[in-house]
Every structure is written in structure tokens, then in C-alpha cells.
Design a protein around this motif. Structure first.
Motif, PDB file in Angstrom:
ATOM      1  N   THR A  40       0.914  -1.144   0.041  1.00  0.00           N
ATOM      2  CA  THR A  40      -0.097  -0.136  -0.059  1.00  0.00           C
ATOM      3  C   THR A  40       0.960   1.337   0.032  1.00  0.00           C
ATOM      4  OG1 THR A  40      -0.309  -0.188   2.344  1.00  0.00           O
ATOM      5  CG2 THR A  40      -1.758  -1.292   1.296  1.00  0.00           C
ATOM      6  N   CYS A  41       0.308   2.384   0.045  1.00  0.00           N
ATOM      7  CA  CYS A  41       0.801   3.801  -0.077  1.00  0.00           C
ATOM      8  C   CYS A  41       1.250   4.145  -1.378  1.00  0.00           C
ATOM      9  CB  CYS A  41       1.901   3.936   1.062  1.00  0.00           C
ATOM     10  SG  CYS A  41       1.280   3.566   2.674  1.00  0.00           S
ATOM     11  N   VAL A  42       1.099   3.595  -2.402  1.00  0.00           N
ATOM     12  CA  VAL A  42       1.464   3.903  -3.588  1.00  0.00           C
ATOM     13  C   VAL A  42       0.881   4.961  -4.033  1.00  0.00           C
ATOM     14  CG1 VAL A  42       1.653   3.377  -6.062  1.00  0.00           C
ATOM     15  CG2 VAL A  42       2.277   1.629  -4.280  1.00  0.00           C
ATOM     16  N   ARG A  43      -0.308   5.204  -3.737  1.00  0.00           N
ATOM     17  CA  ARG A  43      -1.245   6.507  -4.260  1.00  0.00           C
ATOM     18  C   ARG A  43      -0.814   7.618  -3.347  1.00  0.00           C
ATOM     19  NH1 ARG A  43      -7.255   4.590  -4.647  1.00  0.00           N
ATOM     20  NH2 ARG A  43      -7.438   6.950  -5.163  1.00  0.00           N
ATOM     21  N   GLU A  44      -0.599   7.359  -2.039  1.00  0.00           N
ATOM     22  CA  GLU A  44      -0.141   8.538  -1.287  1.00  0.00           C
ATOM     23  C   GLU A  44       1.239   8.976  -1.607  1.00  0.00           C
ATOM     24  OE1 GLU A  44      -1.286   5.575  -0.122  1.00  0.00           O
ATOM     25  OE2 GLU A  44      -3.023   5.972   1.217  1.00  0.00           O
ATOM     26  N   LEU A  45       2.044   8.121  -1.694  1.00  0.00           N
ATOM     27  CA  LEU A  45       3.525   8.588  -2.255  1.00  0.00           C
ATOM     28  C   LEU A  45       3.541   9.191  -3.538  1.00  0.00           C
ATOM     29  CD1 LEU A  45       5.460   5.356  -0.855  1.00  0.00           C
ATOM     30  CD2 LEU A  45       5.507   7.627   0.033  1.00  0.00           C
ATOM     31  N   ASP A  46       2.717   8.768  -4.529  1.00  0.00           N
ATOM     32  CA  ASP A  46       2.369   9.420  -5.892  1.00  0.00           C
ATOM     33  C   ASP A  46       2.040  10.742  -5.551  1.00  0.00           C
ATOM     34  OD1 ASP A  46       3.279   7.157  -7.231  1.00  0.00           O
ATOM     35  OD2 ASP A  46       1.632   6.577  -8.004  1.00  0.00           O
ATOM     36  N   GLY A  47       0.983  10.970  -4.843  1.00  0.00           N
ATOM     37  CA  GLY A  47       0.461  12.294  -4.467  1.00  0.00           C
ATOM     38  C   GLY A  47       1.488  13.349  -3.687  1.00  0.00           C
ATOM     39  N   ILE A  48       1.989  12.951  -2.997  1.00  0.00           N
ATOM     40  CA  ILE A  48       3.038  13.645  -2.301  1.00  0.00           C
ATOM     41  C   ILE A  48       4.086  13.948  -2.715  1.00  0.00           C
ATOM     42  CG2 ILE A  48       4.521  13.820  -0.003  1.00  0.00           C
ATOM     43  CD1 ILE A  48       2.480  11.717   1.221  1.00  0.00           C
ATOM     44  N   TYR A  49       4.865  13.177  -3.554  1.00  0.00           N
ATOM     45  CA  TYR A  49       6.101  13.280  -4.158  1.00  0.00           C
ATOM     46  C   TYR A  49       6.039  13.392  -5.719  1.00  0.00           C
ATOM     47  CZ  TYR A  49       7.719  12.051   0.252  1.00  0.00           C
ATOM     48  OH  TYR A  49       8.007  12.183   1.734  1.00  0.00           O
ATOM     49  N   LYS A  50       4.762  13.435  -6.222  1.00  0.00           N
ATOM     50  CA  LYS A  50       4.746  13.538  -7.702  1.00  0.00           C
ATOM     51  C   LYS A  50       5.187  12.429  -8.372  1.00  0.00           C
ATOM     52  CE  LYS A  50       2.761  17.465  -7.078  1.00  0.00           C
ATOM     53  NZ  LYS A  50       1.514  17.305  -6.326  1.00  0.00           N
ATOM     54  N   LEU A  51       5.019  11.207  -8.044  1.00  0.00           N
ATOM     55  CA  LEU A  51       5.718   9.802  -8.732  1.00  0.00           C
ATOM     56  C   LEU A  51       4.628   9.247  -9.186  1.00  0.00           C
ATOM     57  CD1 LEU A  51       7.402   8.720  -5.378  1.00  0.00           C
ATOM     58  CD2 LEU A  51       8.580   9.889  -7.093  1.00  0.00           C
ATOM     59  N   ASP A  52       5.078   8.148 -10.112  1.00  0.00           N
ATOM     60  CA  ASP A  52       4.054   7.198 -10.721  1.00  0.00           C
ATOM     61  C   ASP A  52       4.825   5.879 -10.776  1.00  0.00           C
ATOM     62  OD1 ASP A  52       2.257   5.912 -12.239  1.00  0.00           O
ATOM     63  OD2 ASP A  52       3.217   6.670 -14.091  1.00  0.00           O
ATOM     64  N   ILE A  53       4.528   5.606  -9.279  1.00  0.00           N
ATOM     65  CA  ILE A  53       5.088   4.330  -8.694  1.00  0.00           C
ATOM     66  C   ILE A  53       4.678   3.183  -9.637  1.00  0.00           C
ATOM     67  CG2 ILE A  53       5.600   2.457  -7.010  1.00  0.00           C
ATOM     68  CD1 ILE A  53       5.749   5.044  -5.075  1.00  0.00           C
ATOM     69  N   ALA A  54       3.364   3.056  -9.703  1.00  0.00           N
ATOM     70  CA  ALA A  54       2.938   1.963 -10.532  1.00  0.00           C
ATOM     71  C   ALA A  54       3.249   1.838 -11.849  1.00  0.00           C
ATOM     72  CB  ALA A  54       1.270   2.067 -10.395  1.00  0.00           C
ATOM     73  N   GLY A  55       3.318   3.144 -12.358  1.00  0.00           N
ATOM     74  CA  GLY A  55       3.696   3.178 -13.882  1.00  0.00           C
ATOM     75  C   GLY A  55       5.049   2.612 -14.116  1.00  0.00           C
ATOM     76  N   ASP A  56       5.906   2.874 -13.279  1.00  0.00           N
ATOM     77  CA  ASP A  56       7.593   2.719 -13.383  1.00  0.00           C
ATOM     78  C   ASP A  56       7.594   1.430 -13.144  1.00  0.00           C
ATOM     79  OD1 ASP A  56       7.800   5.326 -13.585  1.00  0.00           O
ATOM     80  OD2 ASP A  56       8.854   5.763 -11.628  1.00  0.00           O
ATOM     81  N   PHE A  57       6.714   0.859 -12.258  1.00  0.00           N
ATOM     82  CA  PHE A  57       7.211  -0.685 -11.915  1.00  0.00           C
ATOM     83  C   PHE A  57       6.339  -1.341 -13.222  1.00  0.00           C
ATOM     84  CE2 PHE A  57       4.979  -4.693 -10.573  1.00  0.00           C
ATOM     85  CZ  PHE A  57       6.182  -5.215 -10.250  1.00  0.00           C
ATOM     86  N   MET A  58       5.361  -1.045 -13.839  1.00  0.00           N
ATOM     87  CA  MET A  58       4.889  -1.827 -14.795  1.00  0.00           C
ATOM     88  C   MET A  58       5.831  -1.550 -15.960  1.00  0.00           C
ATOM     89  SD  MET A  58       2.543  -3.350 -14.324  1.00  0.00           S
ATOM     90  CE  MET A  58       0.852  -3.616 -13.507  1.00  0.00           C
ATOM     91  N   ASP A  59       6.547  -0.523 -16.206  1.00  0.00           N
ATOM     92  CA  ASP A  59       7.549  -0.354 -17.352  1.00  0.00           C
ATOM     93  C   ASP A  59       8.795  -1.058 -17.003  1.00  0.00           C
ATOM     94  OD1 ASP A  59       6.047   1.644 -18.461  1.00  0.00           O
ATOM     95  OD2 ASP A  59       7.271   3.540 -17.633  1.00  0.00           O
ATOM     96  N   MET A  60       9.220  -1.415 -15.793  1.00  0.00           N
ATOM     97  CA  MET A  60      10.447  -2.185 -15.444  1.00  0.00           C
ATOM     98  C   MET A  60      10.023  -3.393 -15.483  1.00  0.00           C
ATOM     99  SD  MET A  60      11.590  -4.546 -12.937  1.00  0.00           S
ATOM    100  CE  MET A  60      10.205  -4.067 -11.801  1.00  0.00           C
ATOM    101  N   LEU A  61       8.903  -4.093 -15.411  1.00  0.00           N
ATOM    102  CA  LEU A  61       8.180  -5.320 -15.461  1.00  0.00           C
ATOM    103  C   LEU A  61       8.313  -5.839 -17.002  1.00  0.00           C
ATOM    104  CD1 LEU A  61       7.380  -7.751 -13.631  1.00  0.00           C
ATOM    105  CD2 LEU A  61       4.971  -7.120 -13.867  1.00  0.00           C
ATOM    106  N   ALA A  62       7.888  -4.875 -17.569  1.00  0.00           N
ATOM    107  CA  ALA A  62       7.793  -5.176 -19.107  1.00  0.00           C
ATOM    108  C   ALA A  62       9.160  -5.358 -19.715  1.00  0.00           C
ATOM    109  CB  ALA A  62       6.945  -3.905 -19.783  1.00  0.00           C
ATOM    110  N   LYS A  63       9.992  -4.459 -19.467  1.00  0.00           N
ATOM    111  CA  LYS A  63      11.223  -4.389 -19.798  1.00  0.00           C
ATOM    112  C   LYS A  63      11.936  -5.857 -19.446  1.00  0.00           C
ATOM    113  CE  LYS A  63      13.957  -0.891 -19.862  1.00  0.00           C
ATOM    114  NZ  LYS A  63      14.777   0.187 -19.556  1.00  0.00           N
ATOM    115  N   LYS A  64      11.777  -6.181 -18.213  1.00  0.00           N
ATOM    116  CA  LYS A  64      12.243  -7.228 -17.757  1.00  0.00           C
ATOM    117  C   LYS A  64      11.906  -8.598 -18.310  1.00  0.00           C
ATOM    118  CE  LYS A  64      13.123  -9.764 -13.172  1.00  0.00           C
ATOM    119  NZ  LYS A  64      14.624  -9.384 -13.118  1.00  0.00           N
ATOM    120  N   LEU A  65      10.581  -8.457 -18.762  1.00  0.00           N
ATOM    121  CA  LEU A  65       9.884  -9.711 -19.197  1.00  0.00           C
ATOM    122  C   LEU A  65       9.942  -9.906 -20.872  1.00  0.00           C
ATOM    123  CD1 LEU A  65       6.487  -9.782 -17.453  1.00  0.00           C
ATOM    124  CD2 LEU A  65       8.141 -11.262 -17.082  1.00  0.00           C
TER     125      LEU A  65
END
Length: 67
Positions: A40-65
């Protein structure tokens, strides 16, 4: 600083098990839980720090796969 140290200690074992995205619950100086099904906390961290954790994770996962 302690949270980063804890994460560094468990990271190799989590990676070995194929766990690339987990939540670590730390209370005080102690790791109390590792959440592997619903970090959890992805949405909270994204909002506070202007991140896109889920998007970054999906990009990394797609590259890895794709390799």
C-alpha cells in the motif's frame, strides 16, 4: 536511515524469491510485516512526491519480461 538499512537487508532474499514489489511495514526500528499481495501507500506517495510508482513498476516489469 534505519528503514533503508532494513530494506537493504531483506532485498536480496525477496529478489531471489521473485518478489519485485512488496511493502515493508516498519514500526520503530523493527520490520513487522512484509506485504507481498497488497503493498500500500503507492497512491499516497505518488501524490506527495509527484511520482508514478505503479507506472514505473509496470515499465520495469515489461522490460524485464521482454528480455
Amino acid at each position: 536511515e534505519r528503514d533503508r538499512w532494513i530494506a537493504a537487508q531483506v532485498a536480496p532474499t525477496l529478489r531471489e524469491k521473485g518478489l519485485l514489489f512488496v511493502g515493508l511495514d516498519v514500526i520503530g526500528d523493527w520490520l513487522t510485516e512484509i506485504n507481498v499481495t497488497s503493498p500500500t501507500c503507492v497512491r499516497e506517495l505518488d501524490g506527495i512526491y509527484k511520482l508514478d510508482i505503479a507506472g514505473d513498476f509496470m515499465d520495469m516489469l515489461a522490460k524485464k519480461l521482454s528480455h
